[in-house]
Design a protein around this motif. Structure first.
Motif, PDB file in Angstrom:
ATOM      1  N   GLN A  24       0.228  -4.272  -9.322  1.00  0.00           N
ATOM      2  CA  GLN A  24       0.201  -3.087 -10.170  1.00  0.00           C
ATOM      3  C   GLN A  24       1.635  -2.750 -10.573  1.00  0.00           C
ATOM      4  O   GLN A  24       2.256  -1.847 -10.009  1.00  0.00           O
ATOM      5  N   PRO A  25       2.186  -3.491 -11.561  1.00  0.00           N
ATOM      6  CA  PRO A  25       3.552  -3.209 -11.995  1.00  0.00           C
ATOM      7  C   PRO A  25       3.677  -1.785 -12.521  1.00  0.00           C
ATOM      8  O   PRO A  25       2.701  -1.202 -13.006  1.00  0.00           O
ATOM      9  N   ASP A  26       4.897  -1.253 -12.457  1.00  0.00           N
ATOM     10  CA  ASP A  26       5.110   0.101 -12.965  1.00  0.00           C
ATOM     11  C   ASP A  26       4.837   0.182 -14.460  1.00  0.00           C
ATOM     12  O   ASP A  26       4.282   1.162 -14.948  1.00  0.00           O
ATOM     13  N   LEU A  27       5.226  -0.849 -15.191  1.00  0.00           N
ATOM     14  CA  LEU A  27       5.028  -0.901 -16.635  1.00  0.00           C
ATOM     15  C   LEU A  27       4.858  -2.360 -17.021  1.00  0.00           C
ATOM     16  O   LEU A  27       5.529  -3.235 -16.453  1.00  0.00           O
ATOM     17  N   LEU A  28       3.953  -2.638 -17.948  1.00  0.00           N
ATOM     18  CA  LEU A  28       3.753  -4.003 -18.398  1.00  0.00           C
ATOM     19  C   LEU A  28       3.401  -4.024 -19.865  1.00  0.00           C
ATOM     20  O   LEU A  28       2.823  -3.063 -20.387  1.00  0.00           O
ATOM     21  N   ILE A  29       3.787  -5.103 -20.517  1.00  0.00           N
ATOM     22  CA  ILE A  29       3.492  -5.308 -21.929  1.00  0.00           C
ATOM     23  C   ILE A  29       2.651  -6.574 -22.045  1.00  0.00           C
ATOM     24  O   ILE A  29       3.006  -7.619 -21.497  1.00  0.00           O
ATOM     25  N   VAL A  30       1.541  -6.469 -22.769  1.00  0.00           N
ATOM     26  CA  VAL A  30       0.648  -7.602 -22.987  1.00  0.00           C
ATOM     27  C   VAL A  30       0.488  -7.792 -24.494  1.00  0.00           C
ATOM     28  O   VAL A  30       0.137  -6.849 -25.206  1.00  0.00           O
ATOM     29  N   CYS A  31       0.757  -9.000 -24.967  1.00  0.00           N
ATOM     30  CA  CYS A  31       0.652  -9.301 -26.400  1.00  0.00           C
ATOM     31  C   CYS A  31      -0.581 -10.126 -26.752  1.00  0.00           C
ATOM     32  O   CYS A  31      -0.898 -10.277 -27.928  1.00  0.00           O
ATOM     33  N   ASP A  32      -1.260 -10.666 -25.769  1.00  0.00           N
ATOM     34  CA  ASP A  32      -2.466 -11.465 -26.002  1.00  0.00           C
ATOM     35  C   ASP A  32      -3.685 -10.589 -25.689  1.00  0.00           C
ATOM     36  O   ASP A  32      -3.963 -10.298 -24.518  1.00  0.00           O
ATOM     37  N   PRO A  33      -4.443 -10.184 -26.723  1.00  0.00           N
ATOM     38  CA  PRO A  33      -5.593  -9.294 -26.476  1.00  0.00           C
ATOM     39  C   PRO A  33      -6.670  -9.910 -25.578  1.00  0.00           C
ATOM     40  O   PRO A  33      -7.434  -9.188 -24.953  1.00  0.00           O
ATOM     41  N   HIS A  34      -6.692 -11.252 -25.461  1.00  0.00           N
ATOM     42  CA  HIS A  34      -7.687 -11.903 -24.602  1.00  0.00           C
ATOM     43  C   HIS A  34      -7.405 -11.651 -23.117  1.00  0.00           C
ATOM     44  O   HIS A  34      -8.278 -11.866 -22.278  1.00  0.00           O
ATOM     45  N   LYS A  35      -6.190 -11.224 -22.798  1.00  0.00           N
ATOM     46  CA  LYS A  35      -5.837 -10.941 -21.399  1.00  0.00           C
ATOM     47  C   LYS A  35      -6.246  -9.529 -20.966  1.00  0.00           C
ATOM     48  O   LYS A  35      -6.189  -9.210 -19.795  1.00  0.00           O
ATOM     49  N   ILE A  36      -6.637  -8.704 -21.917  1.00  0.00           N
ATOM     50  CA  ILE A  36      -6.961  -7.309 -21.619  1.00  0.00           C
ATOM     51  C   ILE A  36      -8.461  -7.189 -21.368  1.00  0.00           C
ATOM     52  O   ILE A  36      -9.279  -7.373 -22.271  1.00  0.00           O
ATOM     53  N   GLY A  37      -8.819  -6.922 -20.099  1.00  0.00           N
ATOM     54  CA  GLY A  37     -10.216  -6.750 -19.738  1.00  0.00           C
ATOM     55  C   GLY A  37     -10.623  -5.289 -19.821  1.00  0.00           C
ATOM     56  O   GLY A  37      -9.832  -4.423 -20.186  1.00  0.00           O
ATOM     57  N   ASP A  38     -11.858  -5.011 -19.446  1.00  0.00           N
ATOM     58  CA  ASP A  38     -12.341  -3.631 -19.453  1.00  0.00           C
ATOM     59  C   ASP A  38     -11.653  -2.776 -18.403  1.00  0.00           C
ATOM     60  O   ASP A  38     -11.449  -1.581 -18.599  1.00  0.00           O
ATOM     61  N   MET A  76       0.894  -1.149   0.000  1.00  0.00           N
ATOM     62  CA  MET A  76       0.000   0.000   0.000  1.00  0.00           C
ATOM     63  C   MET A  76       0.937   1.204   0.000  1.00  0.00           C
ATOM     64  O   MET A  76       1.129   1.860   0.996  1.00  0.00           O
ATOM     65  N   SER A  77       1.567   1.418  -1.137  1.00  0.00           N
ATOM     66  CA  SER A  77       2.662   2.367  -1.240  1.00  0.00           C
ATOM     67  C   SER A  77       2.182   3.807  -1.342  1.00  0.00           C
ATOM     68  O   SER A  77       1.140   4.083  -1.922  1.00  0.00           O
ATOM     69  N   PRO A  78       3.009   4.718  -0.839  1.00  0.00           N
ATOM     70  CA  PRO A  78       2.734   6.136  -1.067  1.00  0.00           C
ATOM     71  C   PRO A  78       3.008   6.470  -2.533  1.00  0.00           C
ATOM     72  O   PRO A  78       3.552   5.648  -3.282  1.00  0.00           O
ATOM     73  N   SER A  79       2.669   7.662  -2.948  1.00  0.00           N
ATOM     74  CA  SER A  79       2.913   8.078  -4.323  1.00  0.00           C
ATOM     75  C   SER A  79       4.391   7.979  -4.648  1.00  0.00           C
ATOM     76  O   SER A  79       5.248   8.255  -3.807  1.00  0.00           O
ATOM     77  N   PRO A  80       4.721   7.593  -5.893  1.00  0.00           N
ATOM     78  CA  PRO A  80       6.120   7.486  -6.277  1.00  0.00           C
ATOM     79  C   PRO A  80       6.791   8.854  -6.373  1.00  0.00           C
ATOM     80  O   PRO A  80       6.124   9.881  -6.492  1.00  0.00           O
ATOM     81  N   THR A  81       8.118   8.837  -6.355  1.00  0.00           N
ATOM     82  CA  THR A  81       8.895  10.078  -6.449  1.00  0.00           C
ATOM     83  C   THR A  81       8.914  10.575  -7.896  1.00  0.00           C
ATOM     84  O   THR A  81       8.674   9.804  -8.837  1.00  0.00           O
ATOM     85  N   PRO A  82       9.255  11.849  -8.098  1.00  0.00           N
ATOM     86  CA  PRO A  82       9.385  12.358  -9.461  1.00  0.00           C
ATOM     87  C   PRO A  82      10.421  11.574 -10.281  1.00  0.00           C
ATOM     88  O   PRO A  82      10.197  11.311 -11.467  1.00  0.00           O
ATOM     89  N   LYS A  83      11.539  11.181  -9.677  1.00  0.00           N
ATOM     90  CA  LYS A  83      12.569  10.417 -10.387  1.00  0.00           C
ATOM     91  C   LYS A  83      12.011   9.075 -10.856  1.00  0.00           C
ATOM     92  O   LYS A  83      12.216   8.662 -11.994  1.00  0.00           O
ATOM     93  N   HIS A  84      11.293   8.405  -9.973  1.00  0.00           N
ATOM     94  CA  HIS A  84      10.647   7.130 -10.298  1.00  0.00           C
ATOM     95  C   HIS A  84       9.694   7.317 -11.475  1.00  0.00           C
ATOM     96  O   HIS A  84       9.742   6.567 -12.457  1.00  0.00           O
ATOM     97  N   GLN A  85       8.845   8.325 -11.396  1.00  0.00           N
ATOM     98  CA  GLN A  85       7.848   8.557 -12.440  1.00  0.00           C
ATOM     99  C   GLN A  85       8.490   8.951 -13.769  1.00  0.00           C
ATOM    100  O   GLN A  85       7.993   8.597 -14.829  1.00  0.00           O
ATOM    101  N   ASP A  86       9.597   9.687 -13.705  1.00  0.00           N
ATOM    102  CA  ASP A  86      10.291  10.078 -14.933  1.00  0.00           C
ATOM    103  C   ASP A  86      10.829   8.836 -15.646  1.00  0.00           C
ATOM    104  O   ASP A  86      10.696   8.695 -16.867  1.00  0.00           O
ATOM    105  N   ILE A  87      11.425   7.921 -14.898  1.00  0.00           N
ATOM    106  CA  ILE A  87      11.945   6.684 -15.488  1.00  0.00           C
ATOM    107  C   ILE A  87      10.814   5.855 -16.089  1.00  0.00           C
ATOM    108  O   ILE A  87      10.912   5.371 -17.223  1.00  0.00           O
ATOM    109  N   VAL A  88       9.724   5.701 -15.361  1.00  0.00           N
ATOM    110  CA  VAL A  88       8.570   4.952 -15.880  1.00  0.00           C
ATOM    111  C   VAL A  88       8.042   5.624 -17.146  1.00  0.00           C
ATOM    112  O   VAL A  88       7.742   4.957 -18.149  1.00  0.00           O
TER     113      VAL A  88
END
Length: 191
Positions: A89-103, A34-46
């Protein structure tokens, strides 16, 4: 948000009933973050990594998403919310199977996950999530260290992650699942 007293494990259905402004992650029904908001440096990298992937993936079937995006690791679209005990809730994720993407979320293991370390999440990213991502079948996992300006790359071989490399600020990063993608880490790590 304070978690209900007396309850030690939670389902995704419980989480969906909580405040909309409350983000958490759970593995085996146990809240791990249950993390606090990320830092500006973290968000810039993401943001920089997301931009690289968004440009590269334009016109392709794979899609890049950034946090907060719920990923129900061991579920599919037919799994009832009260049976889902693992969501992250990963910082960044890539999904290649459209069946895995819900609403509203992603079901199952993404193809690639990137976590940017922060002091409050480093243990979870390196141990707890690492093991869950491996077990779920994530093909590639990157751990980005903004303080040491490195990227650790883990590639799934069989049922286990194998370290594919550690890259630093002056290196070109190539994703194992996208060999034609090159990311100049000088653009990601700024001083």
């Amino acid at each position: 948000m304070v978690l209900p007293k007396g309850k030690k494990t939670y389902s995704y259905a419980d989480y969906l009933e909580w405040d909309n402004d409350f983000n958490s992650e759970a593995l085996n029904g146990e809240i791990i973050s249950m993390s606090p908001s990320p830092t500006p440096k973290h968000q810039d990298i993401v943001g920089e990594l997301t931009a690289e992937f968004k440009m590269f993936l334009r016109g392709k079937k794979c899609m890049a998403f950034l946090a907060p995006m719920d990923v129900c690791l061991f579920a599919d679209k037919n799994t009832k919310a009260d049976a889902i005990l693992d969501w992250v809730q990963p910082d960044l994720l890539i999904v290649c199977d459209p069946h895995k993407i819900g609403d509203k979320n992603i079901y199952g293991a993404p193809d690639l996950i990137v976590e940017v370390l922060s002091p409050s999440t480093a243990r979870n990213d390196r141990l707890i999530k690492y093991n869950s991502y491996e077990k779920a079948g994530v093909k590639e996992y990157w751990i980005v260290d903004p303080y040491n300006m490195t990227v650790e790359i883990y590639s799934l071989q069989g049922a286990s992650f194998v370290q594919a490399g550690i890259l630093a600020k002056d290196d070109l990063l190539t994703a194992g699942i996208f060999p034609e993608l090159e990311i100049d880490l000088k653009n990601i790590f700024k001083e």
